[in-house]
Scaffold this active site. Structure first.
Site, PDB file in Angstrom:
ATOM      1  CE  LYS A 110     -11.923   0.997  -5.245  1.00 28.52           C
ATOM      2  NZ  LYS A 110     -12.882   0.915  -6.352  1.00 28.52           N
ATOM      3  CD  GLU A 142      -8.743   1.497   1.847  1.00 27.07           C
ATOM      4  OE1 GLU A 142      -8.680   0.370   1.354  1.00 27.07           O
ATOM      5  OE2 GLU A 142      -8.285   2.511   1.280  1.00 27.07           O
ATOM      6  CG  HIS A 199      -9.907  11.148  -6.841  1.00 28.84           C
ATOM      7  ND1 HIS A 199      -8.998  11.019  -5.817  1.00 28.84           N
ATOM      8  CD2 HIS A 199     -10.886  11.982  -6.380  1.00 28.84           C
ATOM      9  CE1 HIS A 199      -9.411  11.734  -4.780  1.00 28.84           C
ATOM     10  NE2 HIS A 199     -10.549  12.321  -5.094  1.00 28.84           N
ATOM     11  NE  ARG A 230     -10.330  -1.046 -16.682  1.00 24.92           N
ATOM     12  CZ  ARG A 230      -9.456  -0.064 -16.513  1.00 24.92           C
ATOM     13  NH1 ARG A 230      -8.408   0.013 -17.318  1.00 24.92           N
ATOM     14  NH2 ARG A 230      -9.593   0.836 -15.559  1.00 24.92           N
TER      15      ARG A 230
END
Length: 498
Positions: free
Chosen positions: A118, A202, A237, A294
């Site tokens: 990330k 974040e 999630h 993908r």
């Protein structure tokens, strides 16, 4: 351009079947791989050839990249399609496939590597003016420095594993007093789940929506976007319900998100099918989240609204063909919804409910598609993801797609295990979903297991009431008759005694 004649699908279940069907339509032979637990699975029986990889655990079967490559050599396979999960985003495996002289039906190993981190992904897209969530630009481990940076960003903040996914290694921190404990937990979970303890910080977007863009790129450098998918209804999630297009995305926002997604793909010289995920706040401002290198589980809803077979496009791109259509030629046709049918008990915190499919009957009819990998009588293995099937509907508008989905869910007959079907019906008929006013907190905000207790319809209640009245009337009549008979019998007995 290399013409592919035989594909090995390095996966199992519904996605293997889905890939093999397209391959067969293209005149390409297929090879299935399987674990001992999957030896009688439909994907094994459908393939032209099949190879057993080993015992049920993934580490002893589906994750054995070298054994898969050897099988390709033994059976003269040209290409490997990894599906999703398992080895699909493993850059080392993609490198080994290419080194073995085989075609990897997916992006380059370099693109997988960049977007697999990330932090690396954020750094790669920064020069393309892609909106990013405020946060640290590199991994952070010093507690004092991390706490100071969190204060600058402003609480609530999110601590995330750089190599993470599926909600693992992720912690929401509401205040400075919680920071140290949550930081330690995130680092520990990142290390145990991914073998990489790197985390970053974040700004936590409250009431977020999860909206993603499907992209396709060829090896000549052309990249297009196939519009968006709304994926905000999740548990732990992880997505449960997806739809395309999103009910809140305007044409202008769609164009802006699409062009941003193309920029992300260009940042890593991407080719093949990929998905750029964005987080969207209450003001409908969007921020780059990550890129999945993908095929996505939810790709069917995009296929339904565009008329494009994404697996077919993956294969053609892998052969070296240029894209056969332009951005301007892509149009949105109607609306599509997908619900994931998991072997889970929504009444028990969505815990897996493994067992035998005693009854398994798929819904049918106009606008209904079922992608699955099981048949009636089969056992759901405990070793893999508990998804049984993907149920997809398509109609001319959102309201009609929802109505078709409700009917399809009611017609889907599964006995022997608990599934998420009832939850999905609850969700898509909830006012928040119908109005489009929902976010990733849908389950926490609206779902209580008690809502799945069976509720009789008005007509059913009328029928039950009528049956009850008839039953009690007959019972009362029977008791009266019996009493009269008894009284008559008693009178005769007394008369005889006299």
């Amino acid at each position: 351009m290399a013409k592919i004649k035989k594909i090995l699908v390095a996966n199992r279940g519904e996605i293997s079947l889905r890939i093999m069907r397209t391959a067969r339509e293209m005149g390409i032979a297929t090879v299935a791989v399987y674990s001992q637990a999957d030896r009688l699975s439909p994907h094994v029986l459908f393939a032209d050839e099949a190879v057993c990889l080993g015992p049920p655990p993934s580490a002893q079967s589906y994750l054995l990249g070298d054994k898969i490559i050897k099988a390709c050599k033994d059976l003269h396979v040209d290409a490997i399609h990894p599906g999703y999960g398992f080895l699909s985003e493993n850059a080392d495996f993609a490198k080994k496939v290419k080194s073995a002289g085989l075609i990897f039906i997916g992006p380059s190993p370099e693109a997988i590597e960049v977007m697999g981190s990330k932090l690396a992904a954020k750094q790669a897209v920064a020069k393309y003016n892609i909106p990013l969530v405020p946060g640290t630009e590199e991994a952070i481990s010093d507690l004092v420095v991390a706490k100071a940076r969190a204060a600058e960003i402003g609480y609530p903040i999110l601590i995330k594993a750089s190599a993470g996914g599926g909600g693992k290694g992720m912690r929401i921190v509401d205040s400075e007093g919680e920071f140290e404990e949550q930081m330690q937990r995130a680092v520990s979970e990142a290390q145990s789940s991914f073998g990489d303890s790197a985390v970053f910080i974040e700004k936590y977007i409250t009431s977020p929506r999860h909206i993603e863009i499907q992209v396709l790129g060829d090896q000549q450098g052309t990249i297009v976007y196939l519009f968006e998918r709304e994926c905000s209804i999740q548990r732990r999630h992880q997505k449960v319900i997806e739809e395309a297009p999103s009910s809140v995305v305007s044409p202008a926002m769609r164009k802006a998100m699409g062009e941003a997604a193309v920029g992300v793909a260009k940042a890593c010289n991407y080719y093949g099918a990929g998905t750029v995920e964005f987080i969207v706040d209450g003001n409908l401002d969007f921020y780059f989240l990550e890129m999945n290198t993908r095929l996505q589980v939810e790709h069917p809803v995009t296929e339904m609204i565009t008329g494009k077979d994404i697996v077919r496009e993956q294969i053609l791109i892998a052969e070296g063909n240029p894209l056969s259509f332009t951005q301007d030629e892509l149009k949105i046709n109607g609306h599509s919804i997908e619900v994931r049918v998991y072997a889970e008990d929504p009444g028990n915190n969505f815990l897996p409910d493994i067992g035998k499919l005693e009854t398994y009957k798929r819904p049918q009819g106009m606008g209904i598609r079922v992608d699955d990998g099981f048949e009636q009588g089969m056992e759901i293995p405990i070793y893999y993801d508990p998804m049984i099937a993907k149920l997809i509907t398509h109609a001319e508008d959102r309201e009609s797609a929802i109505q078709t989905m409700v009917r399809a869910i009611e017609d889907y007959k599964i006995v022997g295990i608990q599934t998420t079907l009832d939850f999905c019906k609850f969700a898509i008929t909830h006012d928040a979903f119908l109005s489009g006013a929902f976010d990733t907190g849908f389950v926490e905000n609206y779902f209580d297991p008690s809502v799945l207790d069976y509720q009789f319809s008005e007509s059913e209640m009328e029928l039950i009431s009528a049956l009850a009245v008839e039953f009690f009337t007959k019972t009362a009549r029977g008791q009266t008759t019996e009493r009269k008979r008894t009284e008559k019998g008693e009178s005769a007995w007394r008369n005889r005694l006299r």
